[in-house]
Design a protein around this motif. Structure first.
Motif, PDB file in Angstrom:
ATOM      1  N   ALA A 154      33.271  26.234  37.950  1.00 50.98           N
ATOM      2  CA  ALA A 154      32.810  27.484  38.544  1.00 50.98           C
ATOM      3  C   ALA A 154      32.659  28.517  37.430  1.00 50.98           C
ATOM      4  N   ARG A 155      32.143  29.692  37.795  1.00 53.23           N
ATOM      5  CA  ARG A 155      31.864  30.716  36.788  1.00 53.23           C
ATOM      6  C   ARG A 155      32.764  31.926  36.954  1.00 53.23           C
ATOM      7  N   ILE A 156      33.038  32.589  35.833  1.00 50.00           N
ATOM      8  CA  ILE A 156      33.781  33.846  35.870  1.00 50.00           C
ATOM      9  C   ILE A 156      32.908  34.899  36.561  1.00 50.00           C
ATOM     10  N   THR A 157      33.483  35.573  37.554  1.00 52.44           N
ATOM     11  CA  THR A 157      32.732  36.593  38.291  1.00 52.44           C
ATOM     12  C   THR A 157      33.249  38.007  38.028  1.00 52.44           C
ATOM     13  N   PHE A 158      34.481  38.127  37.515  1.00 47.96           N
ATOM     14  CA  PHE A 158      35.038  39.471  37.338  1.00 47.96           C
ATOM     15  C   PHE A 158      36.122  39.441  36.276  1.00 47.96           C
ATOM     16  N   LEU A 159      36.110  40.436  35.383  1.00 45.09           N
ATOM     17  CA  LEU A 159      37.166  40.646  34.397  1.00 45.09           C
ATOM     18  C   LEU A 159      37.767  42.015  34.655  1.00 45.09           C
ATOM     19  N   ASN A 160      39.048  42.040  34.948  1.00 46.12           N
ATOM     20  CA  ASN A 160      39.705  43.312  35.241  1.00 46.12           C
ATOM     21  C   ASN A 160      39.680  44.196  33.993  1.00 46.12           C
ATOM     22  N   PRO A 161      39.117  45.399  34.089  1.00 44.15           N
ATOM     23  CA  PRO A 161      39.065  46.268  32.905  1.00 44.15           C
ATOM     24  C   PRO A 161      40.395  46.912  32.555  1.00 44.15           C
ATOM     25  N   ASN A 162      41.417  46.760  33.420  1.00 46.31           N
ATOM     26  CA  ASN A 162      42.712  47.385  33.191  1.00 46.31           C
ATOM     27  C   ASN A 162      43.715  46.360  32.675  1.00 46.31           C
ATOM     28  N   LEU A 163      44.343  46.651  31.544  1.00 42.57           N
ATOM     29  CA  LEU A 163      45.358  45.766  30.977  1.00 42.57           C
ATOM     30  C   LEU A 163      46.717  46.040  31.603  1.00 42.57           C
ATOM     31  N   ASP A 164      47.495  44.975  31.785  1.00 46.75           N
ATOM     32  CA  ASP A 164      48.892  45.131  32.170  1.00 46.75           C
ATOM     33  C   ASP A 164      49.647  45.632  30.938  1.00 46.75           C
ATOM     34  N   THR A 165      50.285  46.786  31.046  1.00 43.67           N
ATOM     35  CA  THR A 165      50.917  47.397  29.874  1.00 43.67           C
ATOM     36  C   THR A 165      52.109  46.601  29.368  1.00 43.67           C
ATOM     37  N   ALA A 166      52.744  45.831  30.223  1.00 37.75           N
ATOM     38  CA  ALA A 166      53.919  45.061  29.800  1.00 37.75           C
ATOM     39  C   ALA A 166      53.526  43.798  29.055  1.00 37.75           C
ATOM     40  N   THR A 167      52.534  43.063  29.556  1.00 35.65           N
ATOM     41  CA  THR A 167      52.161  41.777  28.964  1.00 35.65           C
ATOM     42  C   THR A 167      50.910  41.853  28.100  1.00 35.65           C
ATOM     43  N   ARG A 168      50.226  43.017  28.080  1.00 33.58           N
ATOM     44  CA  ARG A 168      48.981  43.190  27.330  1.00 33.58           C
ATOM     45  C   ARG A 168      47.991  42.096  27.713  1.00 33.58           C
ATOM     46  N   SER A 169      47.780  41.938  29.000  1.00 40.43           N
ATOM     47  CA  SER A 169      46.884  40.903  29.502  1.00 40.43           C
ATOM     48  C   SER A 169      46.088  41.462  30.673  1.00 40.43           C
ATOM     49  N   ALA A 170      45.046  40.732  31.072  1.00 42.85           N
ATOM     50  CA  ALA A 170      44.207  41.135  32.194  1.00 42.85           C
ATOM     51  C   ALA A 170      43.942  39.924  33.086  1.00 42.85           C
ATOM     52  N   GLN A 171      43.668  40.198  34.356  1.00 45.01           N
ATOM     53  CA  GLN A 171      43.376  39.144  35.311  1.00 45.01           C
ATOM     54  C   GLN A 171      41.877  38.840  35.312  1.00 45.01           C
ATOM     55  N   ILE A 172      41.545  37.560  35.318  1.00 51.46           N
ATOM     56  CA  ILE A 172      40.165  37.083  35.353  1.00 51.46           C
ATOM     57  C   ILE A 172      39.945  36.351  36.671  1.00 51.46           C
ATOM     58  N   ARG A 173      38.795  36.598  37.300  1.00 52.21           N
ATOM     59  CA  ARG A 173      38.538  36.005  38.617  1.00 52.21           C
ATOM     60  C   ARG A 173      37.401  35.005  38.551  1.00 52.21           C
ATOM     61  N   VAL A 174      37.604  33.879  39.229  1.00 50.08           N
ATOM     62  CA  VAL A 174      36.593  32.833  39.370  1.00 50.08           C
ATOM     63  C   VAL A 174      36.469  32.522  40.858  1.00 50.08           C
ATOM     64  N   VAL A 175      35.249  32.446  41.369  1.00 48.53           N
ATOM     65  CA  VAL A 175      35.028  32.135  42.786  1.00 48.53           C
ATOM     66  C   VAL A 175      34.723  30.648  42.918  1.00 48.53           C
ATOM     67  N   LEU A 176      35.518  29.948  43.740  1.00 46.87           N
ATOM     68  CA  LEU A 176      35.383  28.507  43.921  1.00 46.87           C
ATOM     69  C   LEU A 176      34.798  28.216  45.295  1.00 46.87           C
ATOM     70  N   GLU A 177      33.796  27.339  45.324  1.00 49.14           N
ATOM     71  CA  GLU A 177      33.266  26.882  46.610  1.00 49.14           C
ATOM     72  C   GLU A 177      34.219  25.823  47.177  1.00 49.14           C
TER      73      GLU A 177
END
Length: 380
Positions: free
Chosen positions: A118-141
């Motif tokens: 599947a393809r990446i549909t969304f990258l969260n523009p806000n970083l988690d300040t504790a882990t310095r990471s962001a959530q990435i979303r993929v839509v699965l059929e």
């Protein structure tokens, strides 16, 4: 019921009155099939079924039978599981290499023989300040609905990258003022070489400058080698290999029980630090047995606070983790975990520091409760 009677009466009049009656019934949630069947219903039939606006599964109910509700009340939560969201975490340094539309190969223990592309549909523009990471979303059929809600899964992102020079990630040390590797110049002689890393994966790291193809880099004991050079108040271009840390450890089966007891005590200490329990950690330190063979770093003494104790604990923990990696095949249940963010603990702390556990659940002794599950098991 009042609106149903109004609709019956409006049927004989037609015009705007009938349209208004239809509109009111529609606003109450009735569909046209239900509205046109009103004249056929018994006058004392007081109940109408309210149809959901979409097809799916009820995942949460906010009402019970017989309860009175008013307009605007939340009744049910419905989800259409024919399309599922898969979200994963990407660290800050990996985000420049991710973008919408990239293919992700998703696997889950619930479907062990299946890989979903599947393809990446969304990258969260806000970083988690504790882990310095962001959530990435993929839509699965998910037309067959074999994927279950809240299942665990892993995603492997397909990246287009040219062939580059790369080394195992463990060869790169990051003391806070750049990155470097120890390079073998001759048997037993090593050079501290500044390098410029590029894209890094779980096990290998691209090298843009500082190394040439075919050069041999130190993987085990490089942190101890660097530490001994620093303790000696010198850092020449080349230094001889440290002994005994640079000497490969050979497991002696006669010491199996003693080594297992030693690592059990080490794992108990790590658990107390993962729980931020200073008193228990100092108690566990006093119970560390003498190992069958001498280690380059002694265990730390009692700490007056968690940060001071962890600073003294890290070099010794690194050595015990390296030893555990070599002895794992001979000691059942022994595990080594690593945290990619230990270089953020304090100035000069190395990245990807390891520790020893006898349990599969990740318990980070360096970050404790602040990021107890940061890291992954080193299965090499």
């Amino acid at each position: 019921l009042d609106e149903a009677d109004t609709y019956r009466q409006a049927l004989s009049k037609g015009g705007d009155e009938l349209e208004n009656a239809k509109t009111k019934l529609t606003r109450h949630g009735l569909v046209w099939e239900q509205i046109k069947a009103i004249p056929l219903r018994q006058p004392d039939d007081l109940h109408f079924g309210i149809l959901a606006p979409l097809t799916g599964n009820v995942v949460r109910s906010y009402v019970s039978e017989g309860q009175y509700v008013k307009e605007g009340d939340k009744l049910f939560e419905i989800a259409d599981f024919t399309r599922m969201w898969f979200t994963f975490t990407a660290y800050e340094q990996d985000l420049p290499h991710l973008q919408k539309g990239q293919i992700v190969n998703v696997t889950t223990p619930a479907l062990p023989d299946r890989t979903i592309r599947a393809r990446i549909t969304f990258l969260n523009p806000n970083l988690d300040t504790a882990t310095r990471s962001a959530q990435i979303r993929v839509v699965l059929e998910n037309p067959d609905r074999k994927l279950r809600n809240n299942s665990t899964a892993e995603g492997l992102v397909e990246l287009e990258s040219p062939e580059v020079l790369a080394v195992p990630r463990l060869a790169i040390l990051r003391p806070g003022n750049g990155a470097f590797a120890w390079v073998e110049q001759a048997p037993g002689v090593y050079e501290r070489r500044a390098v410029t890393p590029g894209l890094c994966g779980d096990t290998v790291c691209e090298i843009r400058e500082g190394l040439k193809e075919g050069e041999r880099v130190v993987l085990g004991g490089n942190l101890l080698l660097d530490g001994q050079a620093q303790l000696g108040n010198f850092l020449p271009a080349t230094v001889p290999a440290a002994e005994p840390p640079m000497t490969p450890r050979v497991f002696d089966p006669r010491h199996q029980e003693a080594w297992l007891g030693f690592f059990q005590a080490v794992a108990s200490l790590n658990e107390t630090l993962a729980s931020d329990d200073l008193a228990a950690a100092n108690t566990a330190l006093a119970k560390i047995p003498v190992p069958p063979e001498a280690l380059a770093n002694p265990p730390p003494g009692p700490g007056r606070d968690l940060k001071t104790l962890r600073q003294a604990f890290l070099p010794w923990s690194q050595e015990t983790a390296a030893l555990a990696s070599a002895f794992k095949p001979h000691l059942p249940g022994l595990r080594v975990f690593r945290c990619p963010m230990t270089d953020e603990l304090w100035t000069g702390a190395p990245a990807n520091a390891g520790w020893v556990q006898l349990t599969p659940e990740l318990r980070n002794p360096y970050w404790g409760k602040e990021m107890q599950s940061c890291g992954e098991e080193d299965k090499r």
